[in-house]
Design a protein around this motif. Structure first.
Motif, PDB file in Angstrom:
ATOM      1  N   ALA A 119     -14.671 -14.724  86.696  1.00  0.00           N
ATOM      2  CA  ALA A 119     -14.753 -15.963  85.923  1.00  0.00           C
ATOM      3  C   ALA A 119     -15.655 -15.843  84.698  1.00  0.00           C
ATOM      4  O   ALA A 119     -15.329 -16.341  83.620  1.00  0.00           O
ATOM      5  CB  ALA A 119     -15.246 -17.095  86.826  1.00  0.00           C
ATOM      6  N   GLU A 120     -16.798 -15.177  84.826  1.00  0.00           N
ATOM      7  CA  GLU A 120     -17.750 -15.107  83.713  1.00  0.00           C
ATOM      8  C   GLU A 120     -17.181 -14.338  82.530  1.00  0.00           C
ATOM      9  O   GLU A 120     -17.213 -14.803  81.385  1.00  0.00           O
ATOM     10  CB  GLU A 120     -19.060 -14.463  84.168  1.00  0.00           C
ATOM     11  N   ALA A 121     -16.638 -13.148  82.779  1.00  0.00           N
ATOM     12  CA  ALA A 121     -16.072 -12.335  81.704  1.00  0.00           C
ATOM     13  C   ALA A 121     -14.870 -13.026  81.067  1.00  0.00           C
ATOM     14  O   ALA A 121     -14.711 -13.024  79.838  1.00  0.00           O
ATOM     15  CB  ALA A 121     -15.666 -10.960  82.229  1.00  0.00           C
ATOM     16  N   ALA A 122     -14.033 -13.634  81.900  1.00  0.00           N
ATOM     17  CA  ALA A 122     -12.849 -14.331  81.386  1.00  0.00           C
ATOM     18  C   ALA A 122     -13.250 -15.497  80.493  1.00  0.00           C
ATOM     19  O   ALA A 122     -12.679 -15.700  79.415  1.00  0.00           O
ATOM     20  CB  ALA A 122     -11.988 -14.826  82.547  1.00  0.00           C
ATOM     21  N   TYR A 123     -14.238 -16.261  80.952  1.00  0.00           N
ATOM     22  CA  TYR A 123     -14.702 -17.399  80.151  1.00  0.00           C
ATOM     23  C   TYR A 123     -15.245 -16.932  78.800  1.00  0.00           C
ATOM     24  O   TYR A 123     -14.916 -17.508  77.762  1.00  0.00           O
ATOM     25  CB  TYR A 123     -15.783 -18.174  80.892  1.00  0.00           C
ATOM     26  N   HIS A 124     -16.071 -15.895  78.792  1.00  0.00           N
ATOM     27  CA  HIS A 124     -16.652 -15.409  77.533  1.00  0.00           C
ATOM     28  C   HIS A 124     -15.580 -14.892  76.584  1.00  0.00           C
ATOM     29  O   HIS A 124     -15.670 -15.082  75.368  1.00  0.00           O
ATOM     30  CB  HIS A 124     -17.687 -14.327  77.816  1.00  0.00           C
ATOM     31  N   PHE A 125     -14.564 -14.251  77.132  1.00  0.00           N
ATOM     32  CA  PHE A 125     -13.451 -13.778  76.307  1.00  0.00           C
ATOM     33  C   PHE A 125     -12.779 -14.954  75.611  1.00  0.00           C
ATOM     34  O   PHE A 125     -12.568 -14.950  74.396  1.00  0.00           O
ATOM     35  CB  PHE A 125     -12.463 -13.016  77.195  1.00  0.00           C
ATOM     36  N   TYR A 126     -12.454 -15.974  76.355  1.00  0.00           N
ATOM     37  CA  TYR A 126     -11.779 -17.141  75.771  1.00  0.00           C
ATOM     38  C   TYR A 126     -12.721 -17.934  74.853  1.00  0.00           C
ATOM     39  O   TYR A 126     -12.297 -18.457  73.823  1.00  0.00           O
ATOM     40  CB  TYR A 126     -11.200 -18.022  76.876  1.00  0.00           C
ATOM     41  N   ARG A 127     -13.980 -18.030  75.209  1.00  0.00           N
ATOM     42  CA  ARG A 127     -14.934 -18.740  74.357  1.00  0.00           C
ATOM     43  C   ARG A 127     -15.111 -18.008  73.026  1.00  0.00           C
ATOM     44  O   ARG A 127     -15.185 -18.635  71.968  1.00  0.00           O
ATOM     45  CB  ARG A 127     -16.272 -18.868  75.090  1.00  0.00           C
ATOM     46  N   GLN A 128     -15.157 -16.681  73.082  1.00  0.00           N
ATOM     47  CA  GLN A 128     -15.260 -15.911  71.836  1.00  0.00           C
ATOM     48  C   GLN A 128     -14.032 -16.139  70.949  1.00  0.00           C
ATOM     49  O   GLN A 128     -14.140 -16.273  69.729  1.00  0.00           O
ATOM     50  CB  GLN A 128     -15.401 -14.423  72.144  1.00  0.00           C
ATOM     51  N   SER A 129     -12.858 -16.196  71.561  1.00  0.00           N
ATOM     52  CA  SER A 129     -11.634 -16.437  70.794  1.00  0.00           C
ATOM     53  C   SER A 129     -11.655 -17.820  70.165  1.00  0.00           C
ATOM     54  O   SER A 129     -11.281 -17.993  68.997  1.00  0.00           O
ATOM     55  CB  SER A 129     -10.399 -16.288  71.700  1.00  0.00           C
ATOM     56  N   TYR A 130     -12.104 -18.800  70.924  1.00  0.00           N
ATOM     57  CA  TYR A 130     -12.180 -20.177  70.420  1.00  0.00           C
ATOM     58  C   TYR A 130     -13.152 -20.261  69.249  1.00  0.00           C
ATOM     59  O   TYR A 130     -12.864 -20.876  68.211  1.00  0.00           O
ATOM     60  CB  TYR A 130     -12.622 -21.103  71.552  1.00  0.00           C
ATOM     61  N   GLU A 131     -14.299 -19.616  69.383  1.00  0.00           N
ATOM     62  CA  GLU A 131     -15.289 -19.632  68.310  1.00  0.00           C
ATOM     63  C   GLU A 131     -14.840 -18.782  67.122  1.00  0.00           C
ATOM     64  O   GLU A 131     -15.157 -19.099  65.969  1.00  0.00           O
ATOM     65  CB  GLU A 131     -16.634 -19.153  68.846  1.00  0.00           C
ATOM     66  N   GLY A 132     -14.090 -17.712  67.391  1.00  0.00           N
ATOM     67  CA  GLY A 132     -13.555 -16.899  66.306  1.00  0.00           C
ATOM     68  C   GLY A 132     -12.592 -17.678  65.442  1.00  0.00           C
ATOM     69  O   GLY A 132     -12.586 -17.561  64.206  1.00  0.00           O
ATOM     70  N   LEU A 133     -11.775 -18.508  66.075  1.00  0.00           N
ATOM     71  CA  LEU A 133     -10.843 -19.345  65.327  1.00  0.00           C
ATOM     72  C   LEU A 133     -11.599 -20.368  64.473  1.00  0.00           C
ATOM     73  O   LEU A 133     -11.255 -20.617  63.317  1.00  0.00           O
ATOM     74  CB  LEU A 133      -9.904 -20.046  66.315  1.00  0.00           C
ATOM     75  N   SER A 134     -12.647 -20.932  65.030  1.00  0.00           N
ATOM     76  CA  SER A 134     -13.470 -21.876  64.277  1.00  0.00           C
ATOM     77  C   SER A 134     -14.136 -21.191  63.090  1.00  0.00           C
ATOM     78  O   SER A 134     -14.293 -21.785  62.012  1.00  0.00           O
ATOM     79  CB  SER A 134     -14.547 -22.485  65.188  1.00  0.00           C
TER      80      SER A 134
END
Length: 427
Positions: A119-134
């Motif tokens: 869960a932790e690694a998966a969340y950080h991966f998706y959070r990084q993608s979300y912030e990258g788009l921003s």
């Protein structure tokens, strides 16, 4: 007699080799794409000179595509004396074939990532993608409007009835971690988007962009405001570490000595990336239509649960981009294959929207990089101190490049985190 026979055999061999080379050259198969592209016709980029002498810098970026441009901008803006080189022209290879869909959701769903990485690694991966788009959105606000950044909803619809369960599982995972999304049933999907399927997952805060112009404008800004130096027609032949420096030699025999070097060579298949495991090269296809009179509701970006998937997006002048139908070969396709895939893409689109009549304006096939675990490669090259790679393999390459460039900046500054281990090259 024997010498004459050997001479004839050698002559036959070299004649066939020349024919083979000429065919592949005419087909464009020594490049990373083939066919008629659309984006390069929308903007005339700057001409940059070839490197003609040996130089020194703080950071050398190798590659003038999306990953290279975002890295060059990031380091130049941070105050590093930055140089970018490309063996051809800026944004002429993989980035010219980039269809410009920006999404925080990856080809590999969040719940699949949780199952595979935790869960932790998966969340950080998706959070990084979300912030990258921003981050891309913030950059575009400082660039001219011609980069055509427009926020869109993304519609991931069920290709088959059974895929509705997959969508629900993904919706639960996304909502648990606070990602903006909505689940639609069959009736709601038809009412809102006029798509007939069992259901769909809608994600918000996604966007479309003209990737070719974005790269050109971003580099223009970096040159004018942050003293970025750019050299085109300058191919890297080797790099090595020597006394804490990275010595990069070009095909013309010049050296660029840098404190740090970042390889951002896109989907090139060469000796620099051959030792990286879990990478996979395939080929993808896309068509751009002529302007149409009508589009689907909300101009949403569309993709499906099937693999390989079909995707559809709006483009400038009311054009439509349809792409996908990847196949598992790394050779850039020839004209026959491109024409065949073009007909398939057109049929697929007309099946979904039979009331929208389209004419093809551009069609092409291109090499595309994936990874076996669904994650990009970002990090230091094992055994080569101060040598890094940013390889945004996967359908979210632009977003990966956005967060990856900032992650590399942290590494160069000596800021090491556990999260960086997720994307390391030797995982």
């Amino acid at each position: 007699m024997r010498k004459k026979l050997l001479y004839q055999l050698n002559l036959l061999f070299f004649t066939r080799l020349t024919c083979f080379y000429t065919y592949y050259q005419e087909e464009g198969l020594f490049m990373l794409h083939n066919g008629k592209l659309f984006w390069p016709h929308t903007f005339e980029g700057n001409n940059y000179s070839r490197l003609g002498t040996s130089i020194q810098c703080d950071v050398l970026i190798i590659g003038g595509g999306m990953s290279g441009a975002l890295s060059a901008y990031t380091f130049a803006q941070a105050g590093y004396q930055t140089v970018l080189i490309d063996k051809g022209k800026i944004a002429a290879e993989s980035s010219a074939a980039n269809t410009g869909l920006l999404q925080y959701m990856s080809d590999k769903s969040l719940h699949e990532c949780i199952e595979d990485f935790g869960a932790e690694a998966a969340y950080h991966f998706y959070r990084q993608s979300y912030e990258g788009l921003s981050h891309i959105e913030a950059l575009c606000q400082e660039l001219p409007d011609d980069v055509q950044f427009i926020k869109r909803e993304s519609v991931l619809y069920a290709s088959k009835k059974k895929d509705a369960k997959f969508l629900k599982k993904e919706y639960v995972a996304l909502r648990k971690y606070g990602f903006p999304c909505q689940l639609l049933d069959r009736n709601e999907l038809m009412s809102r988007y006029e798509i007939e399927a069992e259901g769909a997952l809608i994600t918000y805060e996604d966007a479309e962009i003209n990737p070719y112009i974005f790269i050109q404008r971003l580099l223009e800004k970096a040159v004018s405001e942050f003293d970025l130096q750019i050299y085109t027609d300058t191919e890297l032949s080797s790099w090595r570490t020597k006394k804490g420096k990275v010595v990069c030699r070009t095909a013309d025999g010049f050296e660029v000595t840098a404190n740090h070097a970042i390889y951002a060579g896109g989907y090139a298949d060469n000796h620099f990336v051959k030792k990286i495991k879990k990478r996979k090269l395939v080929r993808s296809y896309a068509i751009f239509t002529k302007p149409v009179n009508e589009l689907w509701p909300r101009n949403a970006m569309l993709w499906e649960t099937a693999r390989p998937y079909l995707y559809i997006r709006h483009a400038q002048e009311n054009r439509i981009v349809v792409g996908g139908l990847d196949d598992n070969k790394k050779q850039v396709p020839g004209k026959w294959r491109i024409n065949r895939k073009t007909r398939q893409l057109k049929r697929e689109f007309e099946y979904i929207f039979p009331h929208i009549q389209i004419e093809i304006d551009a069609r092409y096939g291109a090499r595309f990089g994936e990874t076996k675990d669904g994650l990009p490669f970002i990090g230091e090259v094992p055994g080569k101190k101060n040598c890094y790679m940013l390889l945004g393999y996967g359908g979210n390459g632009t977003v990966y490049s956005a967060f990856g460039s900032r992650m590399l900046l942290d590494m160069v500054r000596g800021r090491r985190t556990q999260m960086q281990q997720i994307f390391r090259l030797n995982r």
